[in-house]
Write a protein that holds these residues in place. Structure first.
Motif, short mmCIF file in Angstrom:
data_model
loop_
_atom_site.label_atom_id
_atom_site.label_comp_id
_atom_site.label_asym_id
_atom_site.label_seq_id
_atom_site.Cartn_x
_atom_site.Cartn_y
_atom_site.Cartn_z
N ASN A 148 26.60 2.50 -34.04
CA ASN A 148 27.45 2.45 -35.24
C ASN A 148 28.71 3.27 -35.05
OD1 ASN A 148 25.62 0.81 -36.59
ND2 ASN A 148 24.56 2.54 -37.56
N LEU A 149 28.56 4.45 -34.44
CA LEU A 149 29.73 5.29 -34.18
C LEU A 149 30.68 4.61 -33.21
CD1 LEU A 149 31.24 7.99 -34.45
CD2 LEU A 149 29.81 8.88 -32.59
N SER A 150 30.12 3.99 -32.17
CA SER A 150 30.96 3.29 -31.20
C SER A 150 31.70 2.13 -31.85
CB SER A 150 30.10 2.77 -30.04
OG SER A 150 30.87 2.02 -29.14
N TYR A 151 31.02 1.41 -32.75
CA TYR A 151 31.67 0.29 -33.43
C TYR A 151 32.80 0.78 -34.33
CZ TYR A 151 32.38 -3.63 -36.61
OH TYR A 151 32.94 -4.63 -37.35
N LYS A 152 32.56 1.91 -35.04
CA LYS A 152 33.59 2.44 -35.92
C LYS A 152 34.82 2.89 -35.13
CE LYS A 152 30.46 3.99 -39.59
NZ LYS A 152 29.90 5.16 -40.33
N LEU A 153 34.55 3.52 -33.98
CA LEU A 153 35.68 3.99 -33.16
C LEU A 153 36.47 2.81 -32.61
CD1 LEU A 153 34.08 6.96 -31.18
CD2 LEU A 153 35.78 7.09 -33.02
N GLN A 154 35.77 1.76 -32.16
CA GLN A 154 36.45 0.61 -31.59
C GLN A 154 37.24 -0.16 -32.63
OE1 GLN A 154 33.77 -1.84 -29.34
NE2 GLN A 154 33.69 -0.41 -27.63
N SER A 155 36.76 -0.17 -33.86
CA SER A 155 37.45 -0.90 -34.92
C SER A 155 38.48 -0.05 -35.64
CB SER A 155 36.42 -1.43 -35.93
OG SER A 155 35.70 -0.35 -36.53
N SER A 156 38.63 1.21 -35.26
CA SER A 156 39.57 2.10 -35.92
C SER A 156 41.00 1.77 -35.51
CB SER A 156 39.24 3.56 -35.57
OG SER A 156 40.27 4.42 -35.99
N ASP A 157 41.89 1.75 -36.51
CA ASP A 157 43.31 1.53 -36.22
C ASP A 157 43.88 2.66 -35.39
OD1 ASP A 157 43.09 -0.73 -37.74
OD2 ASP A 157 43.96 0.13 -39.55
N ARG A 158 43.45 3.88 -35.68
CA ARG A 158 43.95 5.04 -34.93
C ARG A 158 43.52 4.98 -33.47
NH1 ARG A 158 48.11 7.60 -36.38
NH2 ARG A 158 47.28 7.61 -38.49
N THR A 159 42.29 4.53 -33.23
CA THR A 159 41.82 4.39 -31.86
C THR A 159 42.65 3.36 -31.10
OG1 THR A 159 39.57 4.97 -32.52
CG2 THR A 159 39.83 3.85 -30.41
N THR A 160 42.95 2.26 -31.75
CA THR A 160 43.79 1.23 -31.13
C THR A 160 45.15 1.79 -30.78
OG1 THR A 160 42.65 -0.50 -32.38
CG2 THR A 160 44.80 -1.05 -31.44
N LEU A 161 45.73 2.57 -31.66
CA LEU A 161 47.04 3.17 -31.41
C LEU A 161 46.99 4.09 -30.19
CD1 LEU A 161 49.97 3.79 -32.22
CD2 LEU A 161 49.06 5.55 -33.77
N VAL A 162 45.97 4.92 -30.11
CA VAL A 162 45.84 5.86 -28.99
C VAL A 162 45.66 5.10 -27.69
CG1 VAL A 162 44.38 7.66 -27.99
CG2 VAL A 162 44.95 7.74 -30.41
N ILE A 163 44.87 4.05 -27.71
CA ILE A 163 44.61 3.29 -26.49
C ILE A 163 45.87 2.57 -26.01
CG2 ILE A 163 43.38 1.28 -25.60
CD1 ILE A 163 40.95 2.22 -27.15
N VAL A 164 46.62 1.97 -26.93
CA VAL A 164 47.87 1.32 -26.54
C VAL A 164 48.86 2.35 -26.00
CG1 VAL A 164 49.87 0.02 -27.39
CG2 VAL A 164 47.57 -0.60 -28.14
N PHE A 165 48.93 3.51 -26.64
CA PHE A 165 49.80 4.59 -26.15
C PHE A 165 49.43 4.98 -24.72
CE2 PHE A 165 50.22 9.13 -25.31
CZ PHE A 165 51.57 9.35 -25.55
N LEU A 166 48.15 5.20 -24.47
CA LEU A 166 47.70 5.61 -23.13
C LEU A 166 47.91 4.49 -22.11
CD1 LEU A 166 44.42 7.53 -24.00
CD2 LEU A 166 46.63 8.50 -23.34
#
Length: 249
Positions: A11-29
């Protein structure tokens, strides 16, 4: 007990993957690593290729070859060097500069022609899968840079980086736009994501020169490849990829 812990972890992994902030960090990196690979080659390849081409006659790097027996007074050095020798050195360096310039520019030319195609593909498949594929291509480019020992291999690595960069930049920006539909939030977060380009450019030159001087050509590219692999393992794109695969199979 273990079953409950596994469910919480999923559940935690799903929340992190679906998070807008996580997507932003990943695109930045992702953009930072792409541009880190773009600039890390600048202090490495000219010296490496010159040594590679002159390995049978040269015992040091380019700077050492040009400074052997050079006196304090540069005018005396010019006078003591024969016209034939100076002409040979100038022609040799001119040929080497042309090859290096072609290698460096190949990525931009490839990306220029691939960008429209990536835009069309992203419009049909969505932004998740193309951006993930772009990251995979950049990883493969880093590996080829690390193990390549010829001009052709390095030229190929630079060209395929153009494909990966095009997919990552266009689809990554589209992914940010889709996650932030409000204009104010979208503008702010796209600026944050694009700052990864500046970070990669600024870090690449000293990163490449220091590690190349200390450990050789392969290590800088190997470290970039490892970072890309770690980033790819946390892509929220993987969930979209699995969903698409399940839809077909």
């Amino acid at each position: 007990m273990l079953g409950n812990a596994r469910v919480r972890l999923e559940n935690l992994s799903y929340k992190l993957q679906s998070s807008d902030r996580t997507t932003l960090v990943i695109v930045f990196l992702g953009l930072m690593l792409d541009n880190l690979l773009l600039t890390v080659v600048v202090p490495i390849l000219p010296d490496y290729l010159y040594e590679l081409e002159h390995s049978s006659t040269a015992s040091g790097n380019l700077q050492e070859q040009l400074s052997i027996d050079e006196p304090d007074d540069y005018s005396e050095y010019i006078e003591s060097t024969s016209t034939t020798q100076r002409t040979f050195i100038a022609a040799d360096l001119l040929n080497e500069n042309s090859r290096i310039g072609l290698l460096f520019s190949s990525k931009a030319f490839v990306q220029l022609f691939v960008n429209p195609c990536v835009g069309i593909i992203s419009g049909r498949l969505g932004y998740s899968i193309p951006s993930f594929v772009g990251l995979v291509i950049i990883f493969f480019s880093s590996v080829v840079f690390a193990i390549g020992s010829s001009y052709g291999a390095l030229f190929f690595a630079r060209c395929i980086q153009g494909f990966g960069s095009s997919a990552l930049v266009i689809s990554g920006m589209g992914l940010i736009s889709s996650r932030y539909p409000e204009e104010v939030d979208r503008s702010k977060n796209m600026g944050v994501a694009l700052s990864g380009i500046a970070a990669g450019v600024l870090i690449g030159y000293p990163f490449g020169s220091i590690i190349y001087d200390a450990a050789g050509k392969a290590l800088p590219f190997a470290l970039i490849a490892i970072c890309i692999a770690l980033l790819g393992g946390h892509f929220p794109i993987l969930s979209a990829f699995y969903q698409t695969a399940n839809a077909f199979f």
